[in-house]
Design a protein around this motif. Structure first.
Motif, short mmCIF file in Angstrom:
data_model
loop_
_atom_site.label_atom_id
_atom_site.label_comp_id
_atom_site.label_asym_id
_atom_site.label_seq_id
_atom_site.Cartn_x
_atom_site.Cartn_y
_atom_site.Cartn_z
N THR A 86 0.78 -1.33 0.07
CA THR A 86 0.00 -0.02 -0.18
C THR A 86 1.07 1.32 0.01
N SER A 152 0.17 -0.89 13.65
CA SER A 152 -0.46 -1.95 12.87
C SER A 152 -0.89 -3.34 13.58
N VAL A 155 -4.27 -2.16 14.76
CA VAL A 155 -5.37 -2.46 13.68
C VAL A 155 -5.58 -3.84 13.33
N ASP A 165 -11.42 -6.36 3.77
CA ASP A 165 -11.23 -4.79 4.24
C ASP A 165 -10.00 -4.70 3.46
N MET A 166 -8.98 -5.28 3.66
CA MET A 166 -7.61 -5.22 3.08
C MET A 166 -7.69 -5.09 1.44
N GLN A 169 -8.96 -1.67 0.77
CA GLN A 169 -8.26 -0.66 0.97
C GLN A 169 -7.19 -0.61 -0.18
N ARG A 172 -8.84 1.15 -2.85
CA ARG A 172 -8.73 2.75 -2.66
C ARG A 172 -7.35 3.44 -2.75
N TRP A 245 -1.88 8.69 5.98
CA TRP A 245 -1.85 7.52 5.78
C TRP A 245 -1.30 6.76 6.77
N ALA A 250 -5.35 3.59 6.79
CA ALA A 250 -6.66 3.48 6.07
C ALA A 250 -6.82 4.72 5.39
#
Length: 251
Positions: A86, A152, A155, A165-166, A169, A172, A245, A250
């Motif tokens: 990410t 992390s 989270v 969700d990953m 993300q 996104r 971020w 997120a």
């Protein structure tokens, strides 16, 4: 608990931390660059995991069998790869901006034999990415990276993973990276629009004017001038977005 069992539980806990943090080292900007040898990145992951292990909530692991560690390692490795990937996607915003600036400024003109098609844009994109990586260390943003690695665990608790969700993300992140890359290169689109409209009007008034030979040098000079003026704001905008971020992991 005897000494052997105590040491084994500590080693297993350290292995779990290394699975996540070591995976981050593969893609994280500034640390996981390809120019850094693999063994150096591996050594960095080993030392970093050893330093942050006491601050993580992992602790000693008491597992019935060693095979029970394997699914935990897979989950932690996936989380580490997700974090690093990410961050790498966000860094690609500078690469996208460099390509767009090169296209608008005429640095990737296929009719320029000394530059070559897309070669100028590639060079500019690489320069912007290296500048962004350099600024991560200049602005001490690598400290925020270390804090994000510890956060992390809040989270994603050890052994916990949220595939849906990953994946969302990651999508996104790609969308946001495209948005940031386009946003910071917006001044060059305005410059290109104004100059090309002016060259079009000049060609209408003087049809014999060799517009290409006149416009190409002016576009390149104007693009480089705008780059010098706008580069600090471009890089500042990316650094602020990247640090935001890192603070929440997120979008």
């Amino acid at each position: 608990m005897d000494l052997t069992a105590l040491l084994t539980s500590q080693v297993l806990g350290y292995a779990l931390v290394f699975a996540r943090l070591g995976s981050v080292m593969v893609f994280m900007p500034g640390i996981g660059e390809q120019m850094i040898p693999v063994r150096h990145r591996l050594a960095m992951g080993v030392v970093l995991s050893l330093a942050l292990y006491p601050a993580t909530p992992v602790g000693a692991l008491n597992l019935p069998t060693p095979l029970d560690l394997f699914p935990l390692l897979v989950v932690e490795t996936a989380i580490g790869i997700w974090i690093g990937l990410t961050a790498r996607i966000l860094l690609s915003a500078l690469q996208l901006a460099g390509y767009q600036v090169g296209l608008v400024s005429g640095l990737s003109n296929a009719f320029a034999p000394n530059i070559g098609s897309f070669e100028g844009s590639t060079l500019l994109a690489t320069s912007l990415m290296l500048t962004g990586v350099t600024l991560i260390f200049v602005t001490d943003l690598h400290h925020a990276i270390l804090q994000a690695l510890l956060m992390s665990y809040d989270v994603f608790p050890p052994g916990g993973i949220m595939p849906g969700d990953m994946a969302q993300q990651i999508v996104r992140a790609a969308s946001h990276s495209f948005y940031i890359g386009t946003m910071i290169s917006a001044p060059f689109f305005v410059m290109g629009l104004v100059l090309n409209v002016g060259f079009g009007l000049a060609n209408r008034m003087m049809p014999t004017l060799p517009v290409f030979f006149v416009a190409a040098p002016l576009l390149i000079v104007a693009g480089l001038f705008v780059l010098v003026v706008a580069a600090p704001a471009m890089l500042r905008a990316w650094l602020e977005d990247f640090s935001t971020w890192l603070g929440i992991l997120a979008f």
